[in-house]
Design an enzyme around this catalytic site. Structure first.
Site, mmCIF file in Angstrom:
data_model
loop_
_atom_site.group_PDB
_atom_site.id
_atom_site.type_symbol
_atom_site.label_atom_id
_atom_site.label_comp_id
_atom_site.label_asym_id
_atom_site.label_seq_id
_atom_site.Cartn_x
_atom_site.Cartn_y
_atom_site.Cartn_z
ATOM 1 N N SER B 156 -29.248 -1.349 32.664
ATOM 2 C CA SER B 156 -27.830 -1.361 32.324
ATOM 3 C C SER B 156 -27.593 -0.606 31.005
ATOM 4 C CB SER B 156 -27.362 -2.815 32.238
ATOM 5 O OG SER B 156 -25.972 -2.891 32.187
ATOM 6 N N ASP B 321 -25.697 -3.542 43.769
ATOM 7 C CA ASP B 321 -25.138 -3.415 42.415
ATOM 8 C C ASP B 321 -23.891 -2.539 42.488
ATOM 9 O OD1 ASP B 321 -24.542 -2.956 39.768
ATOM 10 O OD2 ASP B 321 -26.570 -2.329 39.199
ATOM 11 N N HIS B 354 -25.857 -6.445 40.125
ATOM 12 C CA HIS B 354 -26.316 -5.811 38.888
ATOM 13 C C HIS B 354 -27.421 -6.639 38.216
ATOM 14 C CE1 HIS B 354 -26.214 -3.185 35.491
ATOM 15 N NE2 HIS B 354 -25.742 -4.095 34.669
#
Lengths: 204, 381
Positions: B156, B321, B354
């Site tokens: 991320s 995600d 995610h």
């Protein structure tokens, strides 16, 4: 990779040596359906190619990374949109053509992304297979190891079929090697050859 | 101890580094001095070639692996990935985790005292970018004697820092592991961040960022921000699996208190987060996410942005995600290919959205292990 590894790989996959013989030192190569990355590893070891593989299977992704090969997880059937036009000297499709659904579209993509294409496939015109069919059975052999109900091969063809396809679709064949096992076949290749390797580019 | 924490790096010790050389931020702001808190695991080898930097995401920190002697339940946020015999094998690698500048876990941030005023920085803390973090991380590397990292990795926002390393310091990183990340946020993604920020900014207890002096915390804003964020880190599938339409009390109450299990879960997560996380840090971190866009300085051309990179890359995305979708990773891969860089890309089938990058997942961890073993073979040979 040691010289011994190269030798054993070439022995296990005669089309590897045929493909390597066409590829100059330091060429850039894209191997579609690269499996565990053996061919790219072989080409890196013998020809110092700069290469990438494309593969969809999870286990093969791990195997490629273990083999020290660059691999992009992607479905060939959805095209090669990650790759720019003429990005590679050679785009290789080794023993995979017969298992692709959108075979014609993929051939066009190979010609877009590579300056030249190389494909190898099992020859469905090989005499042993013809005898199987004459006797009323689908051929099962070392090159075609599947039963009719579990085969991934949806677009099998003979040498003759492939060459007709190329003539019709603007594919100019540059070179051809036909083999049975490790031996090259010169006489009646569509009958006596079990595997074919072609090198080609766009016509014109 | 080892039986309750198998393959753990064991007891983690946080360390502080003080930096006196001023740091000029991308925004032009200058921080005359600052502290970074960090942890290390494993042993730096003699030629200092086995170091891996782990960059954290929005709410992460320096406690990446192991646990604390006085708090054995406080296990590092990426402990599944890092430890002896784990994909990032601390028998081979020297791993560095830090809390980024602007954080709220010990490194200088908005809740730290500004030596010039004697009061917390609050909203006066410089707006920090991914580039600024990489700069401060490079200074920490200097301090530790690491000239070149074997790898910089993160998921991320952490993945963005790993990518930025290959651009800011192309010669100082051999491999970049960019997981569940993107070369820039989409409009939808910035929109989520802005709603989260607005929840904090409009909380009456925020006091323009100076809530410390008022002895309050903008708890409602933080809680809403976290609840919203949390929804976007999960997937529809995993929420359906985990919560479905289950009712907490087994019946409808026809009111606004918690009825559905998902409501309980989100409110609980929001409360937990609001109890420890700094609101100003949350604002800074989300802005850093929004600002990251290496293509911007190259007329929007990501290919040109990565022309300077020299590292080899492993890029991984997760099928469910939707906050950092596989499509975003493929865009990145395309630019790496354009620049003829070594790159491998895996699209991991996972239901966890995610958050997948933080979760134990057999295939994901096998890919990581294979890649990291390859890195280790380069310096072991």
């Amino acid at each position: 990779m040691s010289a011994h590894d190269h030798f054993s790989l070439a022995a296990a996959r005669p089309d590897f040596a045929a493909i390597a013989a066409w590829i100059p030192q330091g060429a850039s190569v894209l191997d579609l359906g690269c499996g565990d990355g053996s061919l790219l590893r072989y080409l890196h070891g013998t020809r110092k190619v700069r290469g990438y593989g494309v593969e969809i299977d999870d286990l093969n992704i791990v195997a490629c990374i273990q083999n020290g090969v660059n691999v992009i997880q992607s479905n060939l059937e959805s095209g090669l949109s990650s790759f720019e036009s003429e990005a590679f000297d050679y785009v290789i499709l080794s023993q995979t053509l017969q298992a692709t659904r959108h075979t014609e579209a993929l051939m066009q993509e190979i010609l877009r992304v590579g300056r030249e294409g190389i494909v190898s496939f099992p020859n469905f015109g090989y005499w042993r297979g013809r005898i199987n069919v004459l006797l009323g059975n689908m051929p099962v052999s070392k090159d075609l190891p599947y039963q009719w109900y579990d085969t991934p091969n949806v677009h099998l063809c003979t040498l003759h079929d492939f060459e007709t396809f190329c003539a019709d679709k603007g594919v100019h064949i540059l070179d051809r090697r036909v083999m049975t096992g490790k031996s090259e076949v010169k006489l009646l290749p569509n009958l006596l050859g079990s595997t074919a390797v072609y090198r080609f580019r766009r016509a014109g | 101890m080892s039986s309750s924490h198998p393959h753990s790096v064991g007891i983690a010790n946080s360390q502080h580094a003080h930096f006196d050389a001023p740091l000029t931020f991308k925004s032009g702001a200058v921080l005359p001095c600052y502290d970074l808190v960090y942890e290390t695991y494993g042993t730096l080898n003699r030629d200092k070639s086995n170091a891996i930097l782990v960059c954290h995401a929005l709410s992460g920190h320096h406690h990446v692996a192991g646990y604390y002697a006085d708090d054995p339940n406080n296990v590092g946020w990426w402990d599944t990935m890092i430890g002896p015999g784990k994909p990032v094998d601390t028998n081979k690698f020297f791993v560095v985790g830090l809390n980024n500048l602007g954080g709220c876990h010990g490194s200088t941030g908005p809740s730290s005292i500004n030596p010039e005023t004697g009061k917390p920085f609050g909203a006066g803390f410089p707006m920090v970018t991914v580039e600024d973090w990489v700069e401060s991380q490079a200074r920490l590397a200097d301090l530790l004697g690491i000239r070149q990292f074997a790898a910089v990795m993160g998921g991320s926002l952490g993945g963005m820092q790993a990518l930025q390393w290959s651009l800011s310091y192309p010669e100082r990183v051999r491999h970049v592991l960019a997981i569940a990340t993107a070369p820039h946020l989409t409009a939808e993604n910035i929109a989520f961040n802005d709603v989260a920020r607005n929840a904090i900014l409009t909380d009456p207890d925020f006091h323009g960022g100076s809530f410390y002096e008022h002895g309050v915390v903008p708890r409602r804003g933080l809680r809403l921000a976290r609840m919203l964020g949390h929804i976007t880190y999960l997937s529809d599938d995993v929420m359906a699996d985990k919560f479905g339409r289950e009712l907490r009390s087994g019946k409808l109450d026809y009111g606004y208190d918690i009825e559905f299990e998902i409501e309980y879960y989100l409110r609980h997560q929001g409360d937990k987060f609001a109890a420890y996380f700094d609101a100003n840090t949350y604002l800074l971190m989300t802005k850093a996410l929004d600002y990251f866009d290496p293509a911007r300085e190259h007329g929007g051309d990501l290919d040109k942005a990565f022309a300077i990179a020299r590292a080899s890359f492993l890029v991984l995305s997760f099928t469910t995600d939707w906050r950092f979708s596989p499509e975003r990773s493929r865009t990145l891969v395309k630019s790496l290919l354009h620049n003829r860089l070594n790159v491998s890309y895996g699209e991991i089938t996972s239901t966890h959205g995610h958050d997948s990058f933080l979760i134990q997942h057999t295939h994901y961890h096998e890919v990581m292990r294979a890649y990291l073993d390859r890195i280790a073979s380069e310096f072991a040979a």
